[in-house]
Design a protein around this motif. Structure first.
Motif, mmCIF file in Angstrom:
data_model
loop_
_atom_site.group_PDB
_atom_site.id
_atom_site.type_symbol
_atom_site.label_atom_id
_atom_site.label_comp_id
_atom_site.label_asym_id
_atom_site.label_seq_id
_atom_site.Cartn_x
_atom_site.Cartn_y
_atom_site.Cartn_z
ATOM 1 N N SER A 1 0.813 -1.221 0.000
ATOM 2 C CA SER A 1 0.000 0.000 0.000
ATOM 3 C C SER A 1 0.840 1.262 0.000
ATOM 4 O O SER A 1 0.346 2.330 -0.349
ATOM 5 C CB SER A 1 -0.914 0.020 1.228
ATOM 6 O OG SER A 1 -0.139 0.141 2.410
ATOM 7 N N ILE B 1 -13.694 -0.511 5.200
ATOM 8 C CA ILE B 1 -13.832 0.274 3.982
ATOM 9 C C ILE B 1 -14.404 1.623 4.390
ATOM 10 O O ILE B 1 -15.317 1.690 5.220
ATOM 11 C CB ILE B 1 -14.680 -0.467 2.933
ATOM 12 C CG1 ILE B 1 -14.637 0.235 1.590
ATOM 13 C CG2 ILE B 1 -16.092 -0.717 3.412
ATOM 14 C CD1 ILE B 1 -15.060 -0.649 0.433
ATOM 15 N N PHE C 1 -13.347 10.390 -1.477
ATOM 16 C CA PHE C 1 -12.419 9.283 -1.687
ATOM 17 C C PHE C 1 -12.926 8.041 -0.983
ATOM 18 O O PHE C 1 -13.673 8.134 -0.002
ATOM 19 C CB PHE C 1 -11.033 9.619 -1.117
ATOM 20 C CG PHE C 1 -10.169 10.390 -2.047
ATOM 21 C CD1 PHE C 1 -9.209 9.751 -2.829
ATOM 22 C CD2 PHE C 1 -10.302 11.766 -2.161
ATOM 23 C CE1 PHE C 1 -8.398 10.463 -3.693
ATOM 24 C CE2 PHE C 1 -9.496 12.485 -3.025
ATOM 25 C CZ PHE C 1 -8.549 11.830 -3.798
ATOM 26 N N THR C 2 -12.479 6.894 -1.449
ATOM 27 C CA THR C 2 -12.716 5.653 -0.743
ATOM 28 C C THR C 2 -11.404 4.892 -0.619
ATOM 29 O O THR C 2 -10.502 5.047 -1.454
ATOM 30 C CB THR C 2 -13.786 4.775 -1.433
ATOM 31 O OG1 THR C 2 -14.116 3.690 -0.558
ATOM 32 C CG2 THR C 2 -13.321 4.230 -2.766
ATOM 33 N N GLY C 3 -11.319 4.106 0.419
ATOM 34 C CA GLY C 3 -10.164 3.253 0.638
ATOM 35 C C GLY C 3 -10.584 2.082 1.502
ATOM 36 O O GLY C 3 -11.632 2.120 2.157
ATOM 37 N N TYR C 4 -9.776 1.054 1.485
ATOM 38 C CA TYR C 4 -10.107 -0.154 2.239
ATOM 39 C C TYR C 4 -8.827 -0.818 2.686
ATOM 40 O O TYR C 4 -7.749 -0.562 2.150
ATOM 41 C CB TYR C 4 -10.946 -1.131 1.395
ATOM 42 C CG TYR C 4 -10.409 -1.303 -0.001
ATOM 43 C CD1 TYR C 4 -9.385 -2.203 -0.269
ATOM 44 C CD2 TYR C 4 -10.901 -0.535 -1.044
ATOM 45 C CE1 TYR C 4 -8.865 -2.330 -1.540
ATOM 46 C CE2 TYR C 4 -10.386 -0.659 -2.322
ATOM 47 C CZ TYR C 4 -9.371 -1.554 -2.565
ATOM 48 O OH TYR C 4 -8.842 -1.671 -3.822
ATOM 49 N N TRP C 5 -8.964 -1.657 3.690
ATOM 50 C CA TRP C 5 -7.819 -2.408 4.205
ATOM 51 C C TRP C 5 -8.343 -3.744 4.696
ATOM 52 O O TRP C 5 -9.234 -3.787 5.547
ATOM 53 C CB TRP C 5 -7.176 -1.651 5.362
ATOM 54 C CG TRP C 5 -5.795 -2.115 5.685
ATOM 55 C CD1 TRP C 5 -5.442 -3.274 6.306
ATOM 56 C CD2 TRP C 5 -4.574 -1.437 5.408
ATOM 57 N NE1 TRP C 5 -4.081 -3.358 6.444
ATOM 58 C CE2 TRP C 5 -3.520 -2.235 5.895
ATOM 59 C CE3 TRP C 5 -4.273 -0.227 4.803
ATOM 60 C CZ2 TRP C 5 -2.193 -1.858 5.793
ATOM 61 C CZ3 TRP C 5 -2.958 0.144 4.709
ATOM 62 C CH2 TRP C 5 -1.922 -0.667 5.192
ATOM 63 N N ALA D 1 -10.265 7.074 -5.713
ATOM 64 C CA ALA D 1 -9.401 6.173 -4.953
ATOM 65 C C ALA D 1 -7.977 6.448 -5.412
ATOM 66 O O ALA D 1 -7.760 6.873 -6.556
ATOM 67 C CB ALA D 1 -9.783 4.715 -5.195
ATOM 68 N N ASP D 2 -7.001 6.211 -4.541
ATOM 69 C CA ASP D 2 -5.615 6.518 -4.904
ATOM 70 C C ASP D 2 -4.651 5.421 -4.444
ATOM 71 O O ASP D 2 -3.789 5.644 -3.609
ATOM 72 C CB ASP D 2 -5.193 7.880 -4.378
ATOM 73 C CG ASP D 2 -5.354 8.040 -2.881
ATOM 74 O OD1 ASP D 2 -5.872 7.114 -2.220
ATOM 75 O OD2 ASP D 2 -4.957 9.094 -2.363
ATOM 76 N N PRO D 3 -4.789 4.232 -5.035
ATOM 77 C CA PRO D 3 -3.891 3.134 -4.647
ATOM 78 C C PRO D 3 -2.472 3.347 -5.163
ATOM 79 O O PRO D 3 -2.258 4.037 -6.168
ATOM 80 C CB PRO D 3 -4.528 1.913 -5.308
ATOM 81 C CG PRO D 3 -5.177 2.479 -6.530
ATOM 82 C CD PRO D 3 -5.705 3.832 -6.104
ATOM 83 N N SER E 1 -5.083 -4.279 -5.893
ATOM 84 C CA SER E 1 -6.006 -3.224 -5.496
ATOM 85 C C SER E 1 -6.428 -2.397 -6.709
ATOM 86 O O SER E 1 -7.604 -2.056 -6.862
ATOM 87 C CB SER E 1 -5.368 -2.331 -4.437
ATOM 88 O OG SER E 1 -6.311 -1.425 -3.927
ATOM 89 N N HIS F 1 0.971 7.977 -6.438
ATOM 90 C CA HIS F 1 -0.112 7.002 -6.453
ATOM 91 C C HIS F 1 -1.000 7.250 -7.670
ATOM 92 O O HIS F 1 -1.094 8.372 -8.164
ATOM 93 C CB HIS F 1 -0.961 7.123 -5.188
ATOM 94 C CG HIS F 1 -0.288 6.592 -3.966
ATOM 95 N ND1 HIS F 1 -0.844 5.617 -3.192
ATOM 96 C CD2 HIS F 1 0.902 6.889 -3.393
ATOM 97 C CE1 HIS F 1 -0.039 5.338 -2.180
ATOM 98 N NE2 HIS F 1 1.029 6.102 -2.284
#
Length: 175
Positions: free
Chosen positions: A42, A81, A97-101, A130-132, A139, A161
């Motif tokens: 990540s 999330i 934004f969205t993100g998850y782990w 989203a900014d992976p 991802s 990213h």
């Protein structure tokens, strides 16, 4: 979160659902963030327990504009999330934004795909960003399968990213 470009997630037989975050979920989230392989992929550095808990309790759970949900797999917290507002550094415009782990035991089982699909049915704000890290190919592919498309890059510290955007609510679930 496989690096193998040809790997497809195995269908999950687990029961995946999203639910509100409980304070008792935070120790699991903290443990998942401490995984060296997860932080490498990540490019998000692990925080101390105190910083992690303070961040979650004040900036995530304490902010009514943030949507934070636990990814629950067979009644265990598999990860989280989140969606939040962030100002664009150039324009000052607010973007969602969205993100998850997910914890490593839940990688490569289709759980992320299922959880993100459930989340996108609830989180209706578009555009959604989203900014992976581009090296986290699993991802990036997961987001693209749900309709996110490249929209540039953003810098986080020394790392660049990929900026992805979802412009419209999905009409159907991805394959």
């Amino acid at each position: 979160m496989s690096d193998d470009a040809h790997a497809q997630p195995a269908p999950t037989t687990a029961r995946v659902r999203l639910r509100p975050v409980r304070d008792t979920d935070l120790p699991a989230f903290f443990a998942y963030e401490q995984d060296p392989e997860a932080t490498r992929r990540s490019r998000f550095p692990a925080r101390s327990r105190e910083r992690f808990m303070t961040h979650w309790r004040t900036r995530i759970l304490g902010d009514p504009t943030v949507r934070a949900l636990t990814v629950d797999v067979d009644d265990a917290p598999a990860g989280n999330i989140v969606a939040w507002w962030e100002a664009d550094e150039v324009t000052g415009e607010d973007r969602r934004f969205t993100g998850y782990w997910l914890g490593r035991p839940y990688w490569g089982r289709g759980i992320g795909t299922e959880a993100l699909g459930l989340f996108l049915r609830e989180e209706r704000v578009r555009p959604l960003y989203a900014d992976p890290f581009p090296g986290n190919t699993a991802s990036v592919r997961l987001l693209e399968r749900h309709g996110f498309r490249p929209a540039g890059t953003v810098r986080h510290g020394d790392d660049v990213h990929t900026l992805l955007v979802l412009d419209a609510a999905p009409a159907t679930a991805p394959e």
